[in-house]
Design a protein around this motif. Structure first.
Motif, short mmCIF file in Angstrom:
data_model
loop_
_atom_site.label_atom_id
_atom_site.label_comp_id
_atom_site.label_asym_id
_atom_site.label_seq_id
_atom_site.Cartn_x
_atom_site.Cartn_y
_atom_site.Cartn_z
N ARG A 184 43.22 -21.73 20.12
CA ARG A 184 44.53 -22.36 19.90
C ARG A 184 45.28 -21.61 18.80
NH1 ARG A 184 44.52 -28.03 21.70
NH2 ARG A 184 42.59 -28.34 22.88
N ASP A 187 49.10 -24.55 17.50
CA ASP A 187 49.03 -25.83 18.19
C ASP A 187 49.19 -26.93 17.14
OD1 ASP A 187 48.58 -27.88 20.00
OD2 ASP A 187 46.40 -27.74 19.85
N LYS A 209 56.06 -12.36 22.23
CA LYS A 209 54.90 -12.35 23.14
C LYS A 209 53.64 -12.68 22.34
CE LYS A 209 56.74 -8.38 25.76
NZ LYS A 209 57.59 -7.83 24.68
N VAL A 210 52.69 -13.25 23.03
CA VAL A 210 51.34 -13.43 22.48
C VAL A 210 50.37 -12.77 23.45
CG1 VAL A 210 49.53 -15.04 21.80
CG2 VAL A 210 51.92 -15.59 21.31
N TRP A 256 45.24 -11.63 28.60
CA TRP A 256 46.23 -12.64 28.94
C TRP A 256 47.49 -12.37 28.12
CZ3 TRP A 256 41.08 -13.58 28.38
CH2 TRP A 256 40.41 -14.25 29.42
N LYS A 257 48.65 -12.46 28.75
CA LYS A 257 49.91 -12.24 28.04
C LYS A 257 50.82 -13.44 28.25
CE LYS A 257 52.88 -9.11 29.51
NZ LYS A 257 53.51 -7.78 29.75
N PHE A 258 51.36 -13.95 27.15
CA PHE A 258 52.25 -15.10 27.20
C PHE A 258 53.64 -14.65 26.77
CE2 PHE A 258 47.97 -16.50 26.51
CZ PHE A 258 47.84 -17.63 27.31
N ILE A 267 58.51 -19.28 22.42
CA ILE A 267 57.11 -19.60 22.65
C ILE A 267 56.62 -20.32 21.38
CG2 ILE A 267 54.79 -18.72 23.09
CD1 ILE A 267 56.03 -16.28 24.32
N ASN A 269 53.66 -22.02 20.99
CA ASN A 269 52.22 -21.95 20.73
C ASN A 269 51.51 -21.21 21.86
OD1 ASN A 269 51.90 -23.82 22.85
ND2 ASN A 269 52.14 -25.53 21.44
N CYS A 270 50.22 -21.06 21.70
CA CYS A 270 49.38 -20.43 22.72
C CYS A 270 48.05 -21.17 22.73
CB CYS A 270 49.17 -18.96 22.39
SG CYS A 270 47.92 -18.15 23.40
N MET A 272 44.49 -21.37 24.88
CA MET A 272 43.66 -20.72 25.89
C MET A 272 42.35 -21.47 26.04
SD MET A 272 44.74 -18.02 27.47
CE MET A 272 43.10 -17.66 28.06
#
Length: 312
Positions: A184, A187, A209-210, A256-258, A267, A269-270, A272
């Motif tokens: 996370r 988050d 990007k993340v 993985w690309k966000f 964006i 948060n990220c 996974m």
């Protein structure tokens, strides 16, 4: 509360900026590669908008657990591999800044070599660890995109990598362990309230990007991920100096690309969630089988000799 977080102290007023974040989680299962490592890359566009970088780790680490990775990027081949570009590097004498361009001349980047002992402040607070560093004075007059990269080695990654073994593991000579990775970033529901107060005082920035990469052995099966990744096998010769504990096994990078589908949407948060299956021999069970077989063999010989004696 197991979320990482990134925020910036304010720089020039009314100066908006954007940042890309890169995470490489090295989850290699040989003993030399333990504990698990996380590479953190922070790329800041229009960097006059900030004065200080703050990165939060949701458990306690020491300064000795952190190393700078910019030194590894001085090697052109490694740099080109990390950025997937045909890059050129220039560095002035005694400077901690690597100036990077590409062959197409559409890349202009300053990579700063962090001195962990003198540039970083590492504090155990908010129930975890806060890593902070000021915007380098060498870069204060520059508008060129800036990049920082460091690694965290910590046993604390067991907080986000849970292991699940089968119930009948004792009777199996080979077992498959399920690893559930819950990663996370920013988050807010998983961050302490006092930390959120501090983050709200910071300058607002857009996450462009993340990138999240999981690096593990090729024999590890990827069973589930909340988002579909791309994958490639790492070239051992190229990556050996960058990550010396790769071992002899082939290593695969799942990527993985966000990115927001709309340019005006942030964006925030990220999150996974990844499940993998790791197969390995259960040496304790195999040893017990060998011992049991040895005991049965001796018992058979004893009974056979006893019967022979009685018959004689």
């Amino acid at each position: 509360m197991n979320s990482f977080a990134l925020w910036f102290d304010k720089g020039s007023p009314n100066h908006n900026f954007e940042a890309d974040i890169h995470f490489n989680l090295w989850n290699i299962h040989n003993r030399k590669a333990q504990p698990v490592s996380l590479d953190v890359g922070i790329k800041v566009y229009a960097p006059k908008g900030y004065s200080k970088v703050n990165f939060y780790i949701p458990w306690k680490v020491k300064k000795d657990d952190i190393i700078d990775l910019a030194e590894h990027l001085k090697e052109t081949k490694m740099l080109c591999t990390v950025f997937n570009e045909d890059c050129e590097i220039t560095q002035e004498a005694q400077s901690k800044v690597l100036h990077v361009t590409n062959a197409k001349r559409d890349m202009d980047l300053n990579i700063y070599c962090l001195d962990v002992n003198n540039d970083l402040t590492v504090e155990n607070k908010y129930g975890g660890t806060l890593i902070s560093f000021e915007r380098p004075k060498q870069l204060e007059s520059s508008d060129i995109t800036e990049y920082f990269r460091f690694r965290i080695n910590s046993k604390g990654f067991k907080n986000i990598i849970k292991l699940y073994s089968p119930d009948n593991v004792f009777f199996q000579s080979a077992i498959s362990i399920t690893e559930a990775i819950d990663f996370r970033f920013n988050d807010y529901r998983s961050l302490p309230s006092s930390l959120l107060e501090k983050m709200r005082e910071s300058v607002s920035y857009k996450i462009g990007k993340v990138h999240f990469l999981l690096l593990t052995e090729s024999y590890v099966d990827l069973q589930y991920s909340s988002v579909s990744p791309t994958a490639r096998e790492l070239e051992k010769g190229t990556w050996k100096n960058y990550y010396p504990n790769m071992g002899k096994k082939n290593i695969v990078a799942y990527h993985w690309k966000f990115k927001s589908k709309q340019d005006d949407k942030l964006i925030e948060n990220c999150i996974m969630f990844v499940k993998t299956k790791v197969s390995k021999y259960n040496w304790k069970t195999i040893l017990l089988y060998i011992i049991a077989a040895g005991i049965l063999s001796m018992l058979y010989d004893f009974i056979f000799n006893l019967i022979q004696g009685l018959g004689g």
